[in-house]
Write an enzyme that holds these catalytic residues in place. Structure first.
Site, PDB file in Angstrom:
ATOM      1  N   HIS A  22      45.856 -40.513 -91.347  1.00 31.40           N
ATOM      2  CA  HIS A  22      44.591 -39.886 -90.975  1.00 31.40           C
ATOM      3  C   HIS A  22      43.670 -39.877 -92.197  1.00 31.40           C
ATOM      4  CE1 HIS A  22      42.566 -36.581 -88.352  1.00 31.40           C
ATOM      5  NE2 HIS A  22      41.673 -37.158 -89.133  1.00 31.40           N
ATOM      6  N   GLU A  49      44.232 -42.453 -87.343  1.00 29.03           N
ATOM      7  CA  GLU A  49      43.472 -41.377 -86.726  1.00 29.03           C
ATOM      8  C   GLU A  49      42.232 -41.069 -87.562  1.00 29.03           C
ATOM      9  OE1 GLU A  49      45.979 -37.952 -86.509  1.00 29.03           O
ATOM     10  OE2 GLU A  49      47.198 -38.769 -84.884  1.00 29.03           O
ATOM     11  N   HIS A 169      50.446 -32.474 -83.342  1.00 34.64           N
ATOM     12  CA  HIS A 169      49.966 -31.326 -84.116  1.00 34.64           C
ATOM     13  C   HIS A 169      50.936 -30.155 -83.966  1.00 34.64           C
ATOM     14  CE1 HIS A 169      47.274 -28.692 -86.330  1.00 34.64           C
ATOM     15  NE2 HIS A 169      46.491 -29.750 -86.553  1.00 34.64           N
TER      16      HIS A 169
END
Length: 216
Positions: A22, A49, A169
């Site tokens: 990310h 991401e 998450h």
């Protein structure tokens, strides 16, 4: 130390089925150059991401990973804290999704577990959605297993609309098995923080194996 490229190589050898990164604009989690360097190391699935700002879009198009996951991160966000409002941002998201798909990159939208929002997500042309699982993890920690219900409803709607379902998450060895057994059609999960902290106790190779067992 540790060497990022060696760790990515080793994690895949330990059985991991993909690598997720990310890169944020301030590069505090991983640098854009790291993303480029990983292209030659990731032999499984490479999932990048991020918020689709122009710099991120250019990076992804240069690398052409197997999957890009679009996340509506504010610049000052410590970590991801909300999914897309695919109705409000639908036109923008469709343009970005179209660009990635023209380049052969599978797309996924980071979404809250709201079944009514899945139709708007599907209208963007995205291949998949990734369910934002913090609320589930918090509820599960408190012993409230009903926290999984919105995820079941959202996944059922996504599946009905032809969308693949990912999740991520705050998932961990503690809460993952229940989630994937309750939520229909989960294709993949992205796990970072928990896996690394658990590896401090069990070792990286052991933890990768333990996660694979939880997913059976």
């Amino acid at each position: 130390m540790p060497d990022l490229l060696k760790v990515a190589h080793d994690i895949q050898n330990f059985g991991a089925e993909g690598i997720t990164i990310h890169p944020r604009p301030d590069e505090r989690h991983i640098r854009y150059q790291d993303a480029l360097d990983l292209k030659s190391v990731v032999s499984t699935e490479f999932n990048i991401e991020g918020n689709p700002i122009p710099e991120f879009i250019d990076l992804v198009l240069k690398i052409k990973p197997e999957q890009v996951t679009l996340v509506p991160d504010a610049v000052d966000a410590i970590t991801s804290n909300a999914g897309w409002d695919a109705g409000k941002h639908g036109i923008f998201l469709k343009e970005v999704v179209d660009e990635f798909k023209r380049n052969g990159i599978r797309t996924s939208l980071f979404m809250d577990p709201v079944a009514s929002m899945m139709e708007a997500a599907a209208a963007t042309g995205t291949d998949r959605i990734e369910l934002y699982t913090e609320a589930y993890a918090v509820a599960f920690e408190k012993g409230n297993k009903s926290g999984v219900l919105p995820y079941i409803e959202a996944a059922e709607m996504a599946n009905k609309l032809g969308l693949g379902v990912n999740a991520g998450h705050d998932l961990s060895l503690y809460n993952l098995h229940y989630f994937v057994n309750e939520v229909p059609g989960v294709l993949e999960v992205s796990i970072g923080h928990a896996l690394i902290t658990e590896a401090l106790y069990f070792g990286l190779q052991n933890v990768v194996s333990m996660y694979l067992q939880k997913l059976k």
